[in-house]
Design an enzyme around this catalytic site. Structure first.
Site, PDB file in Angstrom:
ATOM      1  N   TYR A  52       0.843  -1.195   0.000  1.00 41.17           N
ATOM      2  CA  TYR A  52       0.000   0.000   0.000  1.00 41.17           C
ATOM      3  C   TYR A  52       0.875   1.239   0.000  1.00 41.17           C
ATOM      4  O   TYR A  52       1.923   1.277   0.650  1.00 41.17           O
ATOM      5  CB  TYR A  52      -0.898  -0.005   1.241  1.00 41.17           C
ATOM      6  N   ASP A  66      -1.368  15.884   6.187  1.00 38.30           N
ATOM      7  CA  ASP A  66      -2.200  15.154   5.228  1.00 38.30           C
ATOM      8  C   ASP A  66      -3.501  15.908   4.993  1.00 38.30           C
ATOM      9  O   ASP A  66      -4.573  15.515   5.443  1.00 38.30           O
ATOM     10  CB  ASP A  66      -2.473  13.743   5.770  1.00 38.30           C
ATOM     11  N   ASP A  93      -3.211   5.473  -2.544  1.00 32.58           N
ATOM     12  CA  ASP A  93      -4.149   6.478  -2.059  1.00 32.58           C
ATOM     13  C   ASP A  93      -4.156   7.651  -3.037  1.00 32.58           C
ATOM     14  O   ASP A  93      -3.162   8.359  -3.175  1.00 32.58           O
ATOM     15  CB  ASP A  93      -3.683   6.930  -0.667  1.00 32.58           C
ATOM     16  N   HIS A 120      -7.619   4.193  -4.454  1.00 33.85           N
ATOM     17  CA  HIS A 120      -8.891   4.534  -3.827  1.00 33.85           C
ATOM     18  C   HIS A 120      -9.115   6.040  -3.883  1.00 33.85           C
ATOM     19  O   HIS A 120      -8.193   6.843  -3.756  1.00 33.85           O
ATOM     20  CB  HIS A 120      -9.028   3.977  -2.407  1.00 33.85           C
ATOM     21  N   GLU A 122     -11.765   9.105  -2.382  1.00 33.90           N
ATOM     22  CA  GLU A 122     -12.607   9.318  -1.214  1.00 33.90           C
ATOM     23  C   GLU A 122     -13.659  10.393  -1.465  1.00 33.90           C
ATOM     24  O   GLU A 122     -13.541  11.183  -2.410  1.00 33.90           O
ATOM     25  CB  GLU A 122     -11.750   9.666  -0.008  1.00 33.90           C
ATOM     26  N   CYS A 130      -7.061  14.069   7.404  1.00 35.05           N
ATOM     27  CA  CYS A 130      -6.817  12.695   7.814  1.00 35.05           C
ATOM     28  C   CYS A 130      -8.134  12.071   8.265  1.00 35.05           C
ATOM     29  O   CYS A 130      -8.916  12.692   9.001  1.00 35.05           O
ATOM     30  CB  CYS A 130      -5.798  12.660   8.944  1.00 35.05           C
ATOM     31  N   ARG A 165     -13.592   5.065  -1.203  1.00 36.14           N
ATOM     32  CA  ARG A 165     -13.489   5.285   0.241  1.00 36.14           C
ATOM     33  C   ARG A 165     -14.562   6.280   0.681  1.00 36.14           C
ATOM     34  O   ARG A 165     -14.744   7.320   0.041  1.00 36.14           O
ATOM     35  CB  ARG A 165     -12.100   5.824   0.588  1.00 36.14           C
ATOM     36  N   GLU A 195     -13.929   4.361   6.184  1.00 33.68           N
ATOM     37  CA  GLU A 195     -12.919   4.882   7.095  1.00 33.68           C
ATOM     38  C   GLU A 195     -13.496   5.104   8.498  1.00 33.68           C
ATOM     39  O   GLU A 195     -14.649   5.504   8.665  1.00 33.68           O
ATOM     40  CB  GLU A 195     -12.364   6.205   6.547  1.00 33.68           C
ATOM     41  N   ASN A 217      -9.107  -0.491   7.323  1.00 35.96           N
ATOM     42  CA  ASN A 217      -7.913   0.297   7.605  1.00 35.96           C
ATOM     43  C   ASN A 217      -7.523   0.097   9.059  1.00 35.96           C
ATOM     44  O   ASN A 217      -8.211   0.555   9.969  1.00 35.96           O
ATOM     45  CB  ASN A 217      -8.178   1.776   7.326  1.00 35.96           C
TER      46      ASN A 217
END
Length: 305
Positions: A52, A66, A93, A120, A122, A130, A165, A195, A217
């Protein structure tokens, strides 16, 4: 003469086929995060099913939070470096697709060309946060469906895995999140990543409600209970990521070591906590370079190096 040992020998198309097969194998696919290509080689050597590449880790490597500051170019470049050294499928990601739906479509083509097995996307609002922090916001379902549809339409290799996601669980509740997952699957998502679920019971509830491969996750210090892979497999999850684990391990060790050198003026007390040179060379397959071109590399490993 064999090829350069630094390069994986499995074609990107075959890695994608393996990823899809793993998702329907009945065995959970374990994808530790790799913060550099060398870690990816170690993940393969140990026997995991995939690698990953975390957006949070890539941001941290650049000393950035992030919050969507990295670019498609940076993410694709790192992903290509990691995918190029392993025979395992690499899941990456892709945040929110780096822009509007057309940008999400381009993201798919760029990451396909980089040798990635899947990504993925989101449903957070830009700038994203995050997934285990407060203050998140998600886009309306219709906006995420446009994002996903663009990505699915742009896919050239039908085996390239597109994972959706959703960060809605902590904002809209489980039932609304299940409805989102079903809509995302209808739009063409191959895998659903929910998530920040909290407990085994929540993971079980989500699994019972959604008839599509699911990804868990297991990140440390977040909202989710750290559930062992065999338990996730028993629940019926198809894949699990450990996104930041290797970076956290490495940074903890690096900080302790640097503080000791600062205090003691030498690293001599740290040697038993270091990877030895011979082990690094083994992981790098140094001697195979000698076989590839003995004029360029000509050496033998020492015993106690």
């Amino acid at each position: 003469m064999t090829g350069l040992p630094a390069a994986g020998t499995t074609a990107a198309a075959d890695k994608r086929i393996a990823f899809r097969a793993g998702l329907t194998s009945g065995r959970i696919q374990r994808f530790p995060g790799a913060f550099n290509p060398l870690v990816a080689k170690l993940i393969q050597e140990i026997g995991f099913e995939g690698v990953y590449v975390s957006g949070a880790v890539l941001s941290a490597e650049l000393a950035l939070p992030d919050i969507g500051l990295t670019t498609l170019t940076e993410v694709a470049g790192r992903g290509q470096q990691i995918a190029g050294v392993t025979d395992l499928p690499v899941l990456i990601d892709a945040d929110t697709g780096f822009g509007e739906p057309m940008s999400a479509a381009r993201t798919v083509t760029v990451l396909e060309d980089a040798g990635i097995a899947g990504l993925h996307l989101e449903d957070q609002v830009n700038p994203k946060r995050c997934g285990h922090l407060d203050g998140k916001a998600v886009v309306p379902v219709e906006d995420m469906l446009r994002r996903l549809t663009a990505a699915v339409t742009a896919r050239r290799d039908p085996d390239f895995v597109i994972c959706a996601r959703t960060d809605a669980a902590g904002i809209e509740g489980i039932d609304a999140t299940v409805a989102r997952a079903e809509a995302y699957a209808e739009a063409g998502a191959d895998l659903i990543f929910t998530e920040a679920l909290h407990t085994v019971a929540e993971f079980e509830k989500f699994r019972a409600a959604v008839d599509i491969p699911l990804l868990a996750n297991m990140t440390e210090f977040g909202r989710s209970e750290l559930i062992p892979a065999p338990v996730l497999e028993q629940i019926g999850y198809n894949a699990v990521i450990y996104p930041v684990t290797t970076l956290r391990l490495a940074m903890f060790a690096a900080e302790r070591g640097l503080r000791e050198i600062f205090a003691e003026g030498t690293q001599s007390g740290l040697l038993d906590r270091m990877q030895q040179r011979s082990r690094l060379y083994e992981l790098l397959q140094y001697e195979r370079y000698s076989e590839f071109d003995s004029d360029l590399f000509d050496f033998a490993l020492g015993r106690n190096q």
